[in-house]
Motif scaffolding. Structure first.
Motif, mmCIF file in Angstrom:
data_model
loop_
_atom_site.group_PDB
_atom_site.id
_atom_site.type_symbol
_atom_site.label_atom_id
_atom_site.label_comp_id
_atom_site.label_asym_id
_atom_site.label_seq_id
_atom_site.Cartn_x
_atom_site.Cartn_y
_atom_site.Cartn_z
ATOM 1 N N SER A 188 34.642 33.424 40.208
ATOM 2 C CA SER A 188 33.888 33.583 41.461
ATOM 3 C C SER A 188 34.762 33.346 42.683
ATOM 4 N N GLU A 189 35.745 32.442 42.538
ATOM 5 C CA GLU A 189 36.589 32.063 43.672
ATOM 6 C C GLU A 189 37.398 33.235 44.228
ATOM 7 N N THR B 279 29.098 27.493 41.158
ATOM 8 C CA THR B 279 29.555 27.751 39.798
ATOM 9 C C THR B 279 28.537 27.227 38.793
ATOM 10 N N THR C 272 36.265 36.442 44.431
ATOM 11 C CA THR C 272 35.329 37.465 44.913
ATOM 12 C C THR C 272 34.975 38.506 43.854
ATOM 13 N N THR C 273 34.185 38.073 42.899
ATOM 14 C CA THR C 273 33.518 38.915 41.899
ATOM 15 C C THR C 273 34.473 39.562 40.906
ATOM 16 N N ILE D 128 28.298 30.664 46.748
ATOM 17 C CA ILE D 128 27.663 30.734 45.431
ATOM 18 C C ILE D 128 28.191 29.592 44.567
ATOM 19 N N PHE E 192 24.340 34.469 40.750
ATOM 20 C CA PHE E 192 25.496 34.860 39.946
ATOM 21 C C PHE E 192 26.245 35.926 40.735
ATOM 22 N N ASP E 193 27.572 35.793 40.858
ATOM 23 C CA ASP E 193 28.279 36.622 41.828
ATOM 24 C C ASP E 193 28.405 38.099 41.458
ATOM 25 N N THR F 89 34.939 39.997 50.703
ATOM 26 C CA THR F 89 33.855 40.832 50.201
ATOM 27 C C THR F 89 34.085 42.297 50.554
#
Length: 336
Positions: A282-283, A148, A285-286, A146, A192-193, A165
């Motif tokens: 995001s790096e 940025t 994981t949400t 994903i 978008f994560d 995840t």
């Protein structure tokens, strides 16, 4: 899926897709992608409008061992083309909306799998699950890439592995009751994560996801959702329009600062039982930190504490922990 194949997995407008049907459709497409040469860690782009076919496409890429690269056809074409040029996928899952957003010139350099084909070539392929071991797929391979926002420079592809995840999904299953997840709103763009949580948490727990264009769709079409996962600005707009469904028991706030006055407004104007504030880049994981504020308890403005298998450090310029109450740089470690 095996226990209750007839249970509803996805609701989108008037369409309802069962777990059995969703899995079969995703498996057939996955076998087609494998035949086209998809391998673990290989990026596979997907640019389709919000529909059950979008969910099928995401699952199929994962089942085939690939890493999905989400492209929202509502995004500006230059942005989509920039992502495609950087990720350089050999395969693209597409529909009419995706084709229009990307333009014909971009599509000449990639193999396109059309998800709108009336009689797809994979319709007769097996409905059985591809074997991850036969694919050589492990938890350390990529699940998605994903990009940025690019707010601090050129957009960068964030590469997230299956293990990271799965940690997010496992944590969620331990802190939210099945009844709270049972009817989850899926309103966030797949670029978008937050969408990772909204799509895969309910599907991993046998719940139903309600697919809409955005959270404000609730103002036009009230839905029987139990959990809303969205940004504070959207939550505020729903409160202003008195559009938080009566069925909603949990609101997850993320992506922006959550202020105490908004929390109080939600409790004052709806039947929501608890509001959770979640944070992470995001790096990682949400979500990496969270705090849950039940109705009737103290309201605080904080990003909370680490989720499962996650460590948070506040360090100074020399990489040393800062004293309690001092300002420091946030470092995040762990399974995310």
């Amino acid at each position: 899926m095996r226990r209750t194949p007839e249970a509803v997995a996805v609701v989108c407008q008037d369409e309802r897709v069962s777990y059995g049907e969703l899995n079969a459709r995703a498996n057939r497409l996955a076998h087609h992608l494998i035949a086209l040469g998809v391998k673990p860690d290989q990026p596979v782009a997907i640019c389709v409008e919000r529909s059950p076919a979008m969910v099928v496409g995401l699952l199929a890429i994962l089942k085939a061992g690939g890493a999905y690269v989400p492209l929202d056809p509502a995004y500006p074409s230059p942005r989509l083309n920039q992502v495609l040029a950087d990720a350089a996928p050999r395969l693209l899952l597409c529909d009419a909306a995706g084709r229009a957003a990307l333009g014909p010139e971009v599509l000449t350099g990639v193999t396109v799998v059309d998800l709108e084909t009336a009689t797809p070539g994979w319709a007769e392929l097996p409905a059985s699950n591809p074997d991850p071991r036969a694919l050589g797929l492990t938890s350390r391979h990529l699940a998605y890439v994903i990009y940025t926002s690019g707010s601090t420079g050129t957009p960068k592809g964030v590469m997230v592995e299956h293990a990271s995840t799965v940690n997010l999904l496992h944590w969620s299953s331990g802190v939210f009751a099945d009844s709270e997840i049972s009817r989850t709103l899926f309103s966030t763009s797949i670029s978008f994560d937050l969408s990772v949580y909204e799509c895969f948490v309910p599907l991993s727990q046998g719940s139903t996801l309600y697919l809409v264009e955005d959270a404000l769709a609730l103002a036009q079409t009230p839905l029987d959702v139990s959990l809303i996962n969205t940004v504070p600005s959207a939550i505020a707009a729903l409160v202003d329009r008195q559009a938080v469904p009566a069925s909603t028991s949990v609101i997850n706030s993320c992506g922006e600062r959550l202020k105490a006055d908004l929390i109080e407004r939600v409790f004052d104007s709806s039947g929501v039982e608890k509001i959770c504030n979640l944070y992470a880049p995001s790096e990682t994981t949400t979500y990496s930190t969270w705090i849950c504020m039940p109705r009737g308890e103290a309201v605080v403005e904080t990003i909370g504490r680490p989720i499962a298998n996650t460590r948070i450090y506040l360090l100074d310029a020399h990489g040393q922990p800062v004293p309690f109450g001092a300002v420091g740089e946030l470092y995040i470690g762990g399974a995310g």
